[in-house]
Design a protein around this motif. Structure first.
Motif, PDB file in Angstrom:
ATOM      1  N   LEU A  37       5.077   0.746  -7.199  1.00 48.60           N
ATOM      2  CA  LEU A  37       5.172  -0.273  -6.153  1.00 48.60           C
ATOM      3  C   LEU A  37       4.409   0.153  -4.898  1.00 48.60           C
ATOM      4  N   HIS A  38       4.496   1.470  -4.599  1.00 45.24           N
ATOM      5  CA  HIS A  38       3.758   1.996  -3.457  1.00 45.24           C
ATOM      6  C   HIS A  38       2.265   1.708  -3.619  1.00 45.24           C
ATOM      7  N   MET A  39       1.779   1.967  -4.828  1.00 45.29           N
ATOM      8  CA  MET A  39       0.346   1.740  -5.071  1.00 45.29           C
ATOM      9  C   MET A  39       0.002   0.264  -4.959  1.00 45.29           C
ATOM     10  N   GLU A  40       0.925  -0.580  -5.406  1.00 52.69           N
ATOM     11  CA  GLU A  40       0.692  -2.016  -5.298  1.00 52.69           C
ATOM     12  C   GLU A  40       0.537  -2.447  -3.849  1.00 52.69           C
ATOM     13  N   MET A  41       1.424  -1.932  -2.984  1.00 50.72           N
ATOM     14  CA  MET A  41       1.358  -2.280  -1.557  1.00 50.72           C
ATOM     15  C   MET A  41       0.041  -1.826  -0.944  1.00 50.72           C
ATOM     16  N   GLN A  42      -0.312  -0.581  -1.314  1.00 54.21           N
ATOM     17  CA  GLN A  42      -1.567  -0.019  -0.820  1.00 54.21           C
ATOM     18  C   GLN A  42      -2.743  -0.921  -1.229  1.00 54.21           C
ATOM     19  N   GLU A  43      -2.664  -1.316  -2.520  1.00 52.92           N
ATOM     20  CA  GLU A  43      -3.718  -2.134  -3.090  1.00 52.92           C
ATOM     21  C   GLU A  43      -3.822  -3.453  -2.332  1.00 52.92           C
ATOM     22  N   ALA A  44      -2.625  -4.042  -2.059  1.00 55.35           N
ATOM     23  CA  ALA A  44      -2.598  -5.312  -1.333  1.00 55.35           C
ATOM     24  C   ALA A  44      -3.221  -5.146   0.041  1.00 55.35           C
ATOM     25  N   GLU A  45      -2.928  -4.016   0.686  1.00 60.15           N
ATOM     26  CA  GLU A  45      -3.479  -3.767   2.017  1.00 60.15           C
ATOM     27  C   GLU A  45      -5.005  -3.709   1.972  1.00 60.15           C
ATOM     28  N   HIS A  46      -5.477  -2.960   0.944  1.00 57.95           N
ATOM     29  CA  HIS A  46      -6.923  -2.832   0.795  1.00 57.95           C
ATOM     30  C   HIS A  46      -7.563  -4.190   0.538  1.00 57.95           C
ATOM     31  N   ARG A  47      -6.874  -4.980  -0.298  1.00 59.44           N
ATOM     32  CA  ARG A  47      -7.438  -6.305  -0.575  1.00 59.44           C
ATOM     33  C   ARG A  47      -7.477  -7.140   0.697  1.00 59.44           C
ATOM     34  N   GLY A  48      -6.409  -6.987   1.493  1.00 58.44           N
ATOM     35  CA  GLY A  48      -6.367  -7.702   2.776  1.00 58.44           C
ATOM     36  C   GLY A  48      -7.535  -7.306   3.666  1.00 58.44           C
ATOM     37  N   ALA A  49      -7.988  -6.035   3.486  1.00 54.38           N
ATOM     38  CA  ALA A  49      -9.107  -5.560   4.298  1.00 54.38           C
ATOM     39  C   ALA A  49     -10.436  -5.988   3.703  1.00 54.38           C
ATOM     40  N   GLY A  50     -10.383  -6.757   2.576  1.00 59.27           N
ATOM     41  CA  GLY A  50     -11.604  -7.341   2.057  1.00 59.27           C
ATOM     42  C   GLY A  50     -12.204  -6.692   0.839  1.00 59.27           C
ATOM     43  N   MET A  51     -11.458  -5.829   0.187  1.00 61.89           N
ATOM     44  CA  MET A  51     -12.021  -5.210  -1.020  1.00 61.89           C
ATOM     45  C   MET A  51     -11.835  -6.122  -2.227  1.00 61.89           C
ATOM     46  N   THR A  52     -12.640  -5.904  -3.270  1.00 59.56           N
ATOM     47  CA  THR A  52     -12.422  -6.634  -4.518  1.00 59.56           C
ATOM     48  C   THR A  52     -11.189  -6.039  -5.179  1.00 59.56           C
ATOM     49  N   PRO A  53     -10.489  -6.807  -6.033  1.00 57.54           N
ATOM     50  CA  PRO A  53      -9.275  -6.282  -6.689  1.00 57.54           C
ATOM     51  C   PRO A  53      -9.522  -4.952  -7.402  1.00 57.54           C
ATOM     52  N   GLY A  54     -10.624  -4.855  -8.096  1.00 54.94           N
ATOM     53  CA  GLY A  54     -10.923  -3.619  -8.832  1.00 54.94           C
ATOM     54  C   GLY A  54     -11.058  -2.441  -7.892  1.00 54.94           C
ATOM     55  N   GLU A  55     -11.833  -2.620  -6.839  1.00 49.48           N
ATOM     56  CA  GLU A  55     -12.026  -1.542  -5.856  1.00 49.48           C
ATOM     57  C   GLU A  55     -10.698  -1.133  -5.222  1.00 49.48           C
ATOM     58  N   ALA A  56      -9.912  -2.167  -4.843  1.00 48.22           N
ATOM     59  CA  ALA A  56      -8.647  -1.901  -4.165  1.00 48.22           C
ATOM     60  C   ALA A  56      -7.727  -1.069  -5.060  1.00 48.22           C
ATOM     61  N   ALA A  57      -7.633  -1.455  -6.334  1.00 53.83           N
ATOM     62  CA  ALA A  57      -6.758  -0.728  -7.255  1.00 53.83           C
ATOM     63  C   ALA A  57      -7.223   0.713  -7.395  1.00 53.83           C
ATOM     64  N   LEU A  58      -8.519   0.869  -7.562  1.00 58.39           N
ATOM     65  CA  LEU A  58      -9.069   2.213  -7.746  1.00 58.39           C
ATOM     66  C   LEU A  58      -8.812   3.084  -6.525  1.00 58.39           C
ATOM     67  N   LYS A  59      -9.039   2.492  -5.333  1.00 57.16           N
ATOM     68  CA  LYS A  59      -8.872   3.260  -4.102  1.00 57.16           C
ATOM     69  C   LYS A  59      -7.404   3.672  -3.915  1.00 57.16           C
ATOM     70  N   ALA A  60      -6.521   2.668  -4.171  1.00 50.91           N
ATOM     71  CA  ALA A  60      -5.091   2.967  -4.018  1.00 50.91           C
ATOM     72  C   ALA A  60      -4.682   4.103  -4.952  1.00 50.91           C
ATOM     73  N   ARG A  61      -5.179   4.003  -6.185  1.00 45.90           N
ATOM     74  CA  ARG A  61      -4.829   5.012  -7.175  1.00 45.90           C
ATOM     75  C   ARG A  61      -5.322   6.393  -6.741  1.00 45.90           C
ATOM     76  N   ARG A  62      -6.572   6.399  -6.210  1.00 47.35           N
ATOM     77  CA  ARG A  62      -7.175   7.669  -5.816  1.00 47.35           C
ATOM     78  C   ARG A  62      -6.445   8.262  -4.611  1.00 47.35           C
ATOM     79  N   GLU A  63      -6.104   7.376  -3.672  1.00 51.08           N
ATOM     80  CA  GLU A  63      -5.420   7.857  -2.464  1.00 51.08           C
ATOM     81  C   GLU A  63      -4.056   8.464  -2.770  1.00 51.08           C
ATOM     82  N   PHE A  64      -3.408   7.855  -3.779  1.00 48.39           N
ATOM     83  CA  PHE A  64      -2.053   8.336  -4.063  1.00 48.39           C
ATOM     84  C   PHE A  64      -2.048   9.790  -4.516  1.00 48.39           C
TER      85      PHE A  64
END
Lengths: 928, 110
Positions: A37-64
């Motif tokens: 769920l933490h990664m999902e929130m992160q991902e949502a934040e990244h998407r809000g900042a304008g990333m594509t879904p794929g990029e956002a998921a990857l970034k969230a995963r990497r950051e975690f």
């Protein structure tokens, strides 16, 4: 910085951590979900900042970060760190043990031995000394006894016992009127019940006669007072215990299994007990042994009202003139034993006055002289034998404890030596940041694992050992211990407790020692000054083992010597080639004359058997722990010189002296006709002649004995027999009078022990003896069939058990010490390789080197022997009452023990020393 | 195990998390956002430290956790300060202030 202001916080933490141990799986799922769920929130934040879904998921995963690593850390924070580490420790310990199978095998076997022996002994001690009756609230039962300052002029059949603290004698038997009186009193007890043993019952079931050893007479309220539920059928109740009631019986569970194959149709069956028809109404629960002495397991339970009909105490017409009932009571909640006395003593003392009046004795003048009541613990039933044998079992437990201590010391020194070999490993682990605690824990895990393995192996060993102990038949005054060794949870618990304690005890010292290590020293050659102190501890442990072993060796020597001395005592008659059995022809109610007729017929037919040299019968067998004494006086001699005294008495058939092989030194034996008719003659033994007649010739003189009606009867001495033992091998030959068998008429049934003498194998005669008895009376059961030799052997069964156990234990201990010493000396030699090489290089001759090592071994054992001598002197004082023919400080035994250990020291030192003397100096010096 | 070396860091992180939870319950992601925001983006808490710390604080009894629903209707596990946690925050804040005061003194900025 952390909290810890109160006790609550740490406690809470502990509980929390502990609980999480059991919630492992749910917590694991929670944790995964939370992080997802933490990664999902992160991902949502990244998407809000304008990333594509794929990029956002990857970034969230990497950051975690490294998911598994984080989870692992979370687990550590959450649970008991040490529990997970314990698993690690155990796994590691297991690998270490598996890698050294030789060491592991020796250690586990040693432990299994030590733990097994102690489990077995403790199991028996528990069964014999500690176990309470399997009844409702056994702690609430009291056993009544009385003590008296004055003589009670009435025979008592209960047991006398001396309080170990107050030395006050007390007795457990009461008269029927005393019991009736107590039943009526109300107060501290909610009820009382009476019981008594009844021996030599004959049971005829389905036409098959059988001698049942023992029964228990019980009052009607006995079973309900105890709170016992029947395994089948019903209990004996109040309505069964009246003179008018139809005769009933309960049988023990064991008898039910043995005799009737646990057939439920036994209920309602009518059997003849001593020729009275009795209906079996119930079966006792399996574990219920009755309330008689320990080891007595009555097969039949019968109401008191049948006592007279069964022939027990049949001679007693007046209930006041014999005290024979034992009384149990149940305390009311909160009532004290003192209150019991207040409640029951008046009724008891009234009955005492009655007894005095009935036998025509003057009642005590002061009321304070009347006997007083004592209410003792009753949860174990009768306990005289239990109390008397307490010390022997304590000694046995001491033997067991010693062998366990030796096993512990042995393994501790093995571990120590191994710890030395593993110094480098510990050094590496310390250097890599392992804490000392962690290393101690690791080593403790290894030792506890060892002892757990030992404990597991100990259980079958303990069961086997317990069976051996019971098979050795430790007898209590003629009763064979009726014990059923069994594998129950108790045995497992005891073994587990012993293992755990053992593991910590033998593991702690080596573990503490191993962790006290200088890391730097370990990497600088590793053979620094530490080795000195390390082997000092090992040497001390060995010296302790030697000391304990010496104690065992001395004990073994003393017990074995005692057994040897007992076996070689001249009993005064020919003990080999004699077969004995017991018959009681008066059990069917026939008269003394008819019974004696049967006895005579049997003995005549026995004499006619081919291969039988001679046959006889007597009231008392010889050396069977049974005895019969009587007051005898010689008219015309002052008291103390024959005027009055106690002598052992027997009633014998004419061939008694011939069959037993007791020669007459003067006069003649009882004649053929004297056995069967009134003849006031007697044969005395030499001890009697000495004590009662001094230097005078007893032949033709008169001796007097009061009969059961207190009438003095006179008998003429017709012969003097050579001294022969009567009831005990240990005691000196007592003054003994042999009366013709007919003398029993009017006071006793015509029961007798028959003796058959035959050359060669007497046991081969058994079938023909059975035929003879059957031909005389087909319903007459034969019991106590045995050889005279085995009967004498039974007298020293306790001594035999001690001798065997202590010898086996001592040899085992010696073996362990030899192994331990050899191991230590080999280790010393290894450690001092360089030094020895140097010495040889500098010109030391091999004998010098050998002596140097052997001397070290001798010093260790010598100091152990010194310590052991002190211990043995103290320990043997305890056993001195069990010894025979030697003192507790028997010099030969002590010398032998010391010599044996010193020779062990020589051998265990010499072998490694020889190896050391062959060290090539160049090889030794080049090691580094 | 780097536990010993990170003692100071860990203690500080504990204090920061407690402080972040002081206004009210929050989920793990929220805690990291709060710390980042309050510190003006200076302190970035790695998840690798955050979750072990949260679990540790829970084991100590300073926070408790509960599943709930976040502002934007997502399922999340919420952490909340306990009474003991508030007390602990006070203790840690005070000792931190003393320490930073002392350091400032040494550095000559006070």
């Amino acid at each position: 910085m952390r909290s810890g202001h109160s006790l609550v916080a740490p406690l809470r933490r502990l509980v929390h951590r502990f609980l999480t141990l059991f919630r492992g799986r749910r917590m694991e799922a929670d944790m995964a979900e939370e992080m997802r769920l933490h990664m999902e929130m992160q991902e949502a934040e990244h998407r809000g900042a304008g990333m594509t879904p794929g990029e956002a998921a990857l970034k969230a995963r990497r950051e975690f970060g490294h998911l598994d690593g984080i989870r692992e850390q979370c687990r550590d924070e959450r649970g008991f760190l040490w529990v997970s580490q314990l698993g690690q420790d155990l796994r590691y310990a297991f690998r270490m043990l598996a890698r050294h199978p030789g060491f592991t095998a020796v250690a586990v076997l040693t432990l299994a031995l030590g733990i097994g022996v102690n489990t077995a002994i403790f199991g028996l001690v528990d069964e014999i000394l500690l176990r309470q009756l399997p009844v409702r609230d056994p702690g609430g039962l009291v056993l009544l006894r009385w003590s008296s300052k004055i003589d009670i002029p009435v025979p008592t059949s209960g047991s006398w016992e001396q309080d170990p603290v107050t030395h006050q004698n007390s007795c457990t038997s009461f008269s029927i009127p005393a019991f009736e009186g107590m039943k009526g009193s109300d107060g501290a007890l909610s009820g009382v019940a009476a019981f008594a043993p009844i021996s030599r019952l004959t049971v005829i079931a389905d036409g098959q006669p059988e001698a049942v050893g023992l029964g228990q007479l019980v009052s009607g309220g006995f079973f309900s007072l105890l709170g016992v539920a029947p395994a089948a059928g019903r209990l004996i109740g109040d309505s069964d215990d009246t003179p008018a009631a139809a005769p009933v019986a309960m049988i023990s569970h064991g008898y039910w299994m043995r005799r009737f194959g646990a057939d439920p149709s036994v209920l309602g069956k009518t059997v003849l007990v001593n020729h009275i028809p009795v209906t079996i109404v119930g079966v006792c629960p399996r574990r219920f042994p009755g309330t008689l002495e320990v080891g007595d397991a009555p097969d039949l339970f019968l109401p008191l009202s049948l006592a007279k009909g069964l022939g027990s105490f049949a001679m007693i017409d007046d209930p006041n003139s014999l005290w024979w009932l034992r009384i149990l009571g149940r305390l009311r909640p909160g009532a004290s034993p003192a209150a019991v006395r207040a409640t029951l003593e008046p009724a008891f003392q009234l009955s005492v006055l009655d007894s005095f009046r009935r036998v025509g004795a003057a009642p005590p003048r002061a009321p304070g002289d009347l006997p007083t009541l004592i209410a003792g613990p009753g949860g174990q039933g009768l306990s005289r034998i239990r109390n008397e044998y307490r010390q022997r079992w304590a000694i046995l437990a001491g033997l067991g404890g010693t062998i366990l201590a030796i096993a512990c010391a042995n393994i501790a020194s093995l571990l120590l030596a191994r710890g030395a070999a593993r110094q480098r490993e510990f050094g590496v682990r310390l250097a890599m940041g392992a804490g000392r605690g962690r290393i101690i824990r690791q080593l403790l895990a290894e030792s506890v694992l060892l002892s757990a393995l030992g404990g597991v192996l100990a259980v079958p060993f303990a069961v086997w050992m317990e069976r051996c102990l019971v098979a050795m038949q430790p007898r209590f005054e003629g009763h064979t211990l009726a014990l059923s060794p069994r594998l129950d949870s108790g045995v497992f618990l005891i073994a587990a407790a012993f293992s755990l304690i053992t593991g910590v005890v033998f593991g702690l010292a080596p573990a503490l020692r191993a962790s006290r290590l200088e890391i730097s020293a370990e990497f600088q050659g590793g053979q620094g000054n530490l080795s000195g102190s390390r082997s000092r501890l090992g040497k001390a442990l060995l010296a302790v083992q030697v000391a304990l072993t010496l104690v065992l060796l001395v004990g073994a020597g003393l017990f074995a010597g005692t057994l040897r001395n007992l076996a070689s005592v001249d009993v005064g008659f020919e003990r080999d080639g004699l077969l004995l059995f017991h018959l009681d022809p008066s059990l069917d109610g026939s008269s003394f004359e008819a019974g004696l007729g049967t006895d005579n017929q049997v003995v005549e037919r026995l004499r006619a058997l081919p291969g039988v040299t001679s046959a006889t019968f007597s009231r008392m067998p010889l050396l069977s722990e049974m005895g019969w004494n009587s007051r005898i006086s010689v008219p015309g001699r002052p008291p103390g010189q024959g005027g009055g005294g106690t002598a052992m008495v027997n009633a014998v058939d004419r061939a008694f002296f011939e069959t037993y092989g007791i020669p007459l030194v003067e006069g003649r034996p009882v004649g053929p006709s004297e056995t069967s008719r009134i003849a006031r003659v007697a044969v005395v033994n030499q001890a009697f002649a000495r004590e009662f007649f001094g230097d005078e010739n007893p032949l033709g003189r008169t001796i007097e004995r009061p009969d059961e009606r207190n009438t003095t009867m006179a008998y003429t001495v017709i012969g003097v027999a050579r001294d022969a033992r009567y009831s005990s091998v240990r005691d000196p030959v007592p003054p003994t009078v042999y009366f013709p068998y007919h003398f029993l008429r009017g006071s006793m049934p015509a029961e007798a022990t028959f003796a058959v003498r035959a050359p060669g194998d007497v046991a081969a005669l058994i079938p023909r003896i059975r035929d003879v008895v059957r031909s005389v009376n087909p319903l007459l059961p034969i019991d106590e069939l045995r050889t005279q030799r085995s009967q004498i052997g039974d007298l020293s069964s306790t001594e035999r058990m001690f001798a065997w156990l202590s010898v086996v234990f001592a040899l085992l201990a010696t073996g362990l010490v030899t192994l331990g010493l050899y191991g230590l000396m080999s280790f010393v030699v290894l450690r001092r390789r360089k030094e020895i090489g140097l010495r040889i290089a500098l010109g030391a001759r091999p004998p010098d080197v050998v002596w140097m090592i052997v001397r070290e071994s001798l010093v260790i054992v010598g100091s152990g022997v010194g310590l052991g001598l002190v211990g043995a002197l103290a320990a043997t004082k305890v056993v001195s009452s069990l010894l025979f023919g030697l003192t507790a400080t028997d010099p030969a035994t002590f010398l032998l023990g010391c010599a044996l250990l010193m020779s062990v020291a020589l051998i265990a030192g010499w072998v490694p020393a020889r190896r050391a003397s062959r060290v090539d100096p160049m090889v030794a010096l080049r090691t580094e | 195990m780097p536990k010993d070396k990170s003692d100071l860091l860990q203690g500080t992180l504990d204090m920061l998390i407690l402080r972040a939870l002081e206004p009210g319950p929050s989920h793990g992601f929220g805690v990291s956002v709060i710390i980042r925001r309050i510190s003006g983006d200076v302190l970035q808490v790695e998840q690798g430290s955050l979750y072990p710390a949260l679990y540790r604080l829970e084991a100590e009894g300073w926070v408790r956790s509960e599943w709930g629903v976040s502002d934007n209707n997502r399922k999340a596990k919420f952490y909340e300060l306990t009474v003991a946690g508030r007390r602990q925050l006070a203790v840690e804040t005070e000792s931190w202030e003393r320490l930073s005061c002392a350091i400032n003194l040494v550095l000559g900025h006070a």
